[in-house]
Design a protein around this motif. Structure first.
Motif, PDB file in Angstrom:
ATOM      1  N   ASN A 337      -6.753  -4.903  -9.419  1.00  0.00           N
ATOM      2  CA  ASN A 337      -5.572  -4.005  -9.028  1.00  0.00           C
ATOM      3  C   ASN A 337      -4.986  -3.274 -10.333  1.00  0.00           C
ATOM      4  O   ASN A 337      -4.293  -2.337 -10.335  1.00  0.00           O
ATOM      5  CB  ASN A 337      -4.328  -5.030  -8.245  1.00  0.00           C
ATOM      6  N   VAL A 370      -5.149  -3.825  -3.395  1.00  0.00           N
ATOM      7  CA  VAL A 370      -4.168  -3.022  -2.562  1.00  0.00           C
ATOM      8  C   VAL A 370      -5.033  -1.745  -1.818  1.00  0.00           C
ATOM      9  O   VAL A 370      -4.795  -1.205  -1.134  1.00  0.00           O
ATOM     10  CB  VAL A 370      -2.743  -2.643  -3.199  1.00  0.00           C
TER      11      VAL A 370
ATOM     12  N   GLY B 162       3.335   3.899  -4.782  1.00  0.00           N
ATOM     13  CA  GLY B 162       2.006   3.418  -3.804  1.00  0.00           C
ATOM     14  C   GLY B 162       0.756   4.143  -4.638  1.00  0.00           C
ATOM     15  O   GLY B 162       0.697   4.585  -5.645  1.00  0.00           O
ATOM     16  N   GLN B 171      -1.712   4.277   0.411  1.00  0.00           N
ATOM     17  CA  GLN B 171      -1.144   2.998   0.727  1.00  0.00           C
ATOM     18  C   GLN B 171       0.169   2.828  -0.136  1.00  0.00           C
ATOM     19  O   GLN B 171       0.140   2.929  -1.253  1.00  0.00           O
ATOM     20  CB  GLN B 171      -1.998   1.886   0.049  1.00  0.00           C
ATOM     21  N   PRO B 173       2.721  -0.086   0.549  1.00  0.00           N
ATOM     22  CA  PRO B 173       3.284  -1.119   1.418  1.00  0.00           C
ATOM     23  C   PRO B 173       4.808  -1.338   1.579  1.00  0.00           C
ATOM     24  O   PRO B 173       5.350  -1.443   2.763  1.00  0.00           O
ATOM     25  CB  PRO B 173       2.899  -2.385   0.670  1.00  0.00           C
ATOM     26  N   THR B 178       0.680   4.619   5.054  1.00  0.00           N
ATOM     27  CA  THR B 178      -0.688   4.618   5.066  1.00  0.00           C
ATOM     28  C   THR B 178      -1.398   5.923   5.320  1.00  0.00           C
ATOM     29  O   THR B 178      -1.060   6.390   6.389  1.00  0.00           O
ATOM     30  CB  THR B 178      -1.288   3.347   5.868  1.00  0.00           C
ATOM     31  N   GLU B 258      -1.621  -1.334 -10.715  1.00  0.00           N
ATOM     32  CA  GLU B 258      -1.161  -2.203  -9.408  1.00  0.00           C
ATOM     33  C   GLU B 258      -0.856  -3.657  -9.756  1.00  0.00           C
ATOM     34  O   GLU B 258      -1.341  -4.558  -9.065  1.00  0.00           O
ATOM     35  CB  GLU B 258      -1.728  -1.940  -8.199  1.00  0.00           C
ATOM     36  N   HIS B 261       1.086  -6.812  -6.962  1.00  0.00           N
ATOM     37  CA  HIS B 261       0.408  -7.559  -6.181  1.00  0.00           C
ATOM     38  C   HIS B 261      -0.719  -8.748  -6.904  1.00  0.00           C
ATOM     39  O   HIS B 261      -1.475  -9.216  -6.096  1.00  0.00           O
ATOM     40  CB  HIS B 261      -0.484  -7.051  -4.995  1.00  0.00           C
ATOM     41  N   CYS B 271       3.388 -10.989   1.896  1.00  0.00           N
ATOM     42  CA  CYS B 271       3.839  -9.547   1.322  1.00  0.00           C
ATOM     43  C   CYS B 271       3.362  -8.613   2.286  1.00  0.00           C
ATOM     44  O   CYS B 271       2.649  -8.672   3.134  1.00  0.00           O
ATOM     45  CB  CYS B 271       3.181  -9.572  -0.142  1.00  0.00           C
ATOM     46  N   ARG B 272       4.051  -7.395   2.090  1.00  0.00           N
ATOM     47  CA  ARG B 272       3.998  -6.357   2.658  1.00  0.00           C
ATOM     48  C   ARG B 272       2.434  -5.729   2.620  1.00  0.00           C
ATOM     49  O   ARG B 272       2.023  -5.007   3.393  1.00  0.00           O
ATOM     50  CB  ARG B 272       5.038  -5.130   2.431  1.00  0.00           C
ATOM     51  N   CYS B 273       1.912  -6.120   1.606  1.00  0.00           N
ATOM     52  CA  CYS B 273       0.491  -5.592   1.467  1.00  0.00           C
ATOM     53  C   CYS B 273      -0.570  -6.207   2.267  1.00  0.00           C
ATOM     54  O   CYS B 273      -1.659  -5.941   2.575  1.00  0.00           O
ATOM     55  CB  CYS B 273       0.048  -5.925  -0.132  1.00  0.00           C
ATOM     56  N   CYS B 278       2.387 -12.658  -3.535  1.00  0.00           N
ATOM     57  CA  CYS B 278       2.428 -11.823  -4.640  1.00  0.00           C
ATOM     58  C   CYS B 278       3.372 -11.537  -5.488  1.00  0.00           C
ATOM     59  O   CYS B 278       4.864 -11.899  -4.914  1.00  0.00           O
ATOM     60  CB  CYS B 278       2.067 -10.159  -4.039  1.00  0.00           C
TER      61      CYS B 278
END
Lengths: 415, 415
Positions: A337, A370, B162, B171, B173, B178, B258, B261, B271-273, B278
């Protein structure tokens, strides 16, 4: 205002420097092509046939190139003799000193591993002078084997499992070394055994072992066009290196790539680095062996036994490797990531264990990266090719220096 | 064989291209110096006085530069008038769309934030078209304010929380997006409100918000000579960006940075991912507020209240931030071991909370970074300067494009 010095010095020096660069250009062209005619070299480097011929003569005279009468088809114009880099002459020595072995590799100008010696020996607790002295003895034996093949080593590079800065091991937790002037200590021991041409000792340099292994993978591995990757090497510790656009990431102080001390569980087992719950404590060689019910100190034979058991379907062995793979996958997902590499390459003991490690790691990577670019079928997590290892990478760094400036490494001052 | 076309086309095109580059060279020289005479520019860029004067005339005519009668002391030769980049004319619009706010910034050629509008609004669950349409309306208002200051926006850049690839949010999250073609949707809505000069809509681009904020920090922050750093921005999510040698690390697919996460606990909260445990679930805005006994959805006012309580010594507030700092420190130690940066910069809501976050994080960094270069007194973990933020960074990317090729952005074709 340039004063009253010799007027021709500047231009002469310029001409010398241009010729020096062109010698390298031609040598690297032959190196990269493998086999090529003078005309082919001229076409590739953009110099005239005449200039290339003159440079080739000098490189033949210096022992950097050889030619054969073989004509090269598929090339326009009259058939020429074929040039190759010499399989004798300049070579590099790479010395990987790890926690439970020393490997020495001698690589020729073409990048071929011409001598390889490995000795298993537990270095933990041994004084650094003894370890480096022993490594120097193995390297000296390799140098003598190389000489028997008419190779002429021009430098030594050490590959060490720790933070290396200007020849000194700042920190190598698994060896227990702090502030060890490895280059100097090794150099002294090696020079005593191999005085070098005319009593001039060979230059010695030092590099992090995962960095050296990652470069071997980049130069000789099966990565194809991949130029951004993370390299992990499983040993007693877990080493790492980051390659971005075909170059090693060194970081602000030269210490990038140390993935082995990523925290897995802050309340986990104590690590030799002084912290708790580092990746090494879950996916290092000893942890893997112990979790599979083997002796954590069994070394290479233990790893071989582990692989045999996993291949035979032994549930405990498979479970231990897959569980280490899952931990590795979680740590790798964070690194992926952060860096968004094209691939992750597993070297060292991980190479042979990749099928089972991947079974554990792929799930985590698929779930946690992700970008969604890491499903198992993408094949981004892969075993290093057999060619890639730290000693060969270190030796090849010496060879690359020769390719970059052959004149500096000519045997006779008159080349 | 170049055929029978006009013989002068090649050389003429070459001359035009050289002049174009020199216009940029001169404009950037004035930009970087702040105030400088024509002689000063000539000395800096290595062109003749006459060439610089001609280029300066063109840049004055195009509205990129202004001059004042002020003489500049400390410079050899006759006193000249002083050049500066124009405070009117070309400008960039940056639009940060985050989970609970939109910020628009209009930046002039000198890099100054000339208009700034922020609107708080929870975007979670809202259709992307509505969010982007609302952002376009705020941006259009900012564009009108800019026009009142005689600024002429030449482009818009979106900064989005994102993974952004060629204008599309692959993406995000925390927004629940998306595959949203943000550039296109925003561009349409913005063009309907601001048709652009001659009905020609402004170009729109899109970037990850942490990347934009990191660039703002690099260009306008207080980093001094630091060129390798990791940037973290605390929002509903936790964004990150990696700057190596003064350049953003983009990664093989453009998705690097990123860090939000990174796994803290594989059995942690969802997690929303789609994964569990995360970093965002421990050190994101909602987690921080909840752990301090505040409403996790209280947004900016909640964060302000948290800071007030921490300043007043409220044990629960201090404890929550320090605990988040410890988690952050563990995650950061992994990133620091991997990248070996010079500094880590905390932006977004972390900026105001840095004293307490650092209290938790510094211990972990000191214990876990194997180079030993991260004791608290080294001051490598720091709050971002107030200047640094994503909208300004995005707007400045538009301005940098103007500096790189002013002719392309000239108001009149005849400049």
């Amino acid at each position: 205002m340039t004063g009253g010095g010799p007027a021709s010095l500047g231009p002469k020096a310029d001409r010398d420097s241009v010729r020096r660069q062109n010698l390298s250009l031609v040598l690297r062209a032959v190196h990269d092509e493998g086999e090529v005619t003078r005309a082919g070299v001229a076409a590739r480097v953009g110099l005239t046939r005449a200039a290339v011929s003159s440079l080739v003569e000098q490189l033949l005279g210096g022992g950097f190139l050889t030619e054969s009468g073989k004509t090269f088809s598929g090339q326009a114009g009259r058939p020429g003799t074929v040039l190759k880099v010499a399989r004798t002459g300049p070579a590099g020595i790479g010395v990987e000193i790890n926690v439970d072995y020393v490997t020495v590799s001698v690589v020729d100008l073409a990048g071929t591993d011409r001598v390889r010696l490995t000795e298993h020996r537990d270095h933990r607790g041994a004084p650094p002078e003894d370890v480096l002295g022993h490594a120097a003895a193995v390297a000296a034996r390799a140098a003598r084997s190389a000489a028997e093949q008419a190779l002429r080593p021009v430098g030594v590079e050490l590959a060490l499992p720790g933070l290396v800065s200007v020849g000194t091991v700042r920190q190598a937790p698994n060896l227990g070394w702090t502030g060890v002037p490895a280059r100097e200590v090794f150099g002294r021991a090696f020079a005593a055994l191999e005085p070098g041409p005319g009593g001039q000792p060979l230059p010695v340099s030092a590099e992090n072992e995962a960095n050296a292994a990652a470069l071997a993978e980049l130069w000789f591995g099966g990565l194809g066009r991949v130029r951004d990757f993370l390299y992990l090497t499983g040993e007693i510790g877990v080493g790492g290196a980051v390659v971005l656009d075909g170059e090693l990431l060194r970081g602000a102080h030269g210490f990038a790539g140390e993935i082995g001390h990523t925290v897995v569980d802050p309340r986990g087992p104590a690590c030799r680095c002084g912290a708790r719950g580092c990746l090494e404590q879950y996916a290092g060689q000893s942890a893997l062996l112990r979790d599979a019910g083997l002796d954590g100190d069994a070394g290479a034979t233990g790893v071989e036994e582990l692989r045999r058991r996993a291949e035979a379907g032994d549930a405990r062995a498979v479970g231990a490797i897959e569980e280490a793979g899952a931990v590795l996958g979680r740590v790798l997902s964070g690194a992926v990531n952060l860096l968004d590499p094209e691939a992750v390459v597993l070297g060292g003991i991980y190479r042979e264990l990749t099928p089972w490690l991947a079974a554990g790691a792929d799930r985590e990577l698929a779930a946690r990266v992700v970008s969604g670019l890491w499903p198992p079928e993408a094949g981004r997590l892969r075993a290093s090719s057999l060619a890639g290892d730290a000693a060969r990478g270190a030796a090849s760094r010496v060879v690359r220096a020769v390719l970059a400036d052959p004149l500096k490494y000519a045997e006779h001052a008159t080349m």
